[in-house]
Enzyme design. Sequence first.
Site, mmCIF file in Angstrom:
data_model
loop_
_atom_site.group_PDB
_atom_site.id
_atom_site.type_symbol
_atom_site.label_atom_id
_atom_site.label_comp_id
_atom_site.label_asym_id
_atom_site.label_seq_id
_atom_site.Cartn_x
_atom_site.Cartn_y
_atom_site.Cartn_z
ATOM 1 N N GLY A 17 4.700 0.516 -3.836
ATOM 2 C CA GLY A 17 4.692 0.690 -2.394
ATOM 3 C C GLY A 17 3.836 -0.363 -1.725
ATOM 4 O O GLY A 17 3.152 -1.147 -2.389
ATOM 5 N N GLY A 19 1.662 -1.149 2.216
ATOM 6 C CA GLY A 19 1.235 -0.748 3.542
ATOM 7 C C GLY A 19 0.806 -1.978 4.311
ATOM 8 O O GLY A 19 1.042 -3.113 3.887
ATOM 9 N N SER A 22 -2.207 -3.496 1.943
ATOM 10 C CA SER A 22 -2.154 -3.705 0.495
ATOM 11 C C SER A 22 -0.774 -3.384 -0.059
ATOM 12 O O SER A 22 0.053 -2.759 0.595
ATOM 13 C CB SER A 22 -3.208 -2.846 -0.197
ATOM 14 O OG SER A 22 -2.959 -1.479 0.058
ATOM 15 N N VAL A 24 0.891 -1.919 -3.906
ATOM 16 C CA VAL A 24 0.502 -1.221 -5.130
ATOM 17 C C VAL A 24 1.583 -1.451 -6.176
ATOM 18 O O VAL A 24 2.779 -1.294 -5.887
ATOM 19 C CB VAL A 24 0.290 0.289 -4.878
ATOM 20 C CG1 VAL A 24 -0.136 0.987 -6.161
ATOM 21 C CG2 VAL A 24 -0.734 0.512 -3.773
ATOM 22 N N LYS A 39 -3.832 -1.711 -6.931
ATOM 23 C CA LYS A 39 -3.725 -1.929 -5.490
ATOM 24 C C LYS A 39 -4.281 -3.319 -5.189
ATOM 25 O O LYS A 39 -5.404 -3.637 -5.576
ATOM 26 C CB LYS A 39 -4.538 -0.849 -4.757
ATOM 27 C CG LYS A 39 -4.468 -0.909 -3.256
ATOM 28 C CD LYS A 39 -5.249 0.265 -2.665
ATOM 29 C CE LYS A 39 -5.234 0.248 -1.170
ATOM 30 N NZ LYS A 39 -5.992 1.391 -0.618
ATOM 31 N N ASP A 133 -7.394 9.215 6.113
ATOM 32 C CA ASP A 133 -5.996 8.773 6.146
ATOM 33 C C ASP A 133 -5.105 9.753 5.380
ATOM 34 O O ASP A 133 -4.330 9.365 4.516
ATOM 35 C CB ASP A 133 -5.874 7.359 5.565
ATOM 36 C CG ASP A 133 -4.549 6.686 5.921
ATOM 37 O OD1 ASP A 133 -3.886 7.119 6.882
ATOM 38 O OD2 ASP A 133 -4.172 5.732 5.222
#
Length: 141
Positions: A17, A19, A22, A24, A39, A133
């Site tokens: 994934g 964001g 970052s 991962v 990450k 978060d």
Amino acid sequence: MLPSRYRSDFREERELGKGAYSKVFACRRRLDGCMYAVKVSRQPLHNDGDRRHAVGEVQALAAVGPHPNLVQYFGAFEEGGHLYIQLELCGGGALDAARERGERLPERALMAMVAHIGGALAHMHAKGVAHMDIKPDNVYC
């Protein structure tokens, strides 16, 4: 030029994934043969402010310590201006991905998940760390 620690220590298997800050990756560590989530900061740490923010995340992960409902932290390093954080690889994926696939969890499973999340947050708060978060992308099954 020094060889890359990331490339020499890990073999990327797939991207898990990404964001705003970052990406991962599922990686196999060459030394022990185990799978980890790594990450990697998307942008280089350009200044002291960026570095303080990144180091703050690492220090929070280390300060929280182990808990059965938190992703385990194994270590971190900086290379080429990027931060690399080695974490436990969670096999079930993020809750958000399950939702996107149209999977619906039974009410009993949802209640258990809420209890696990509450326990993890209580552990973090007892260590003086606030997550800041909480969202389905950050809850792993």
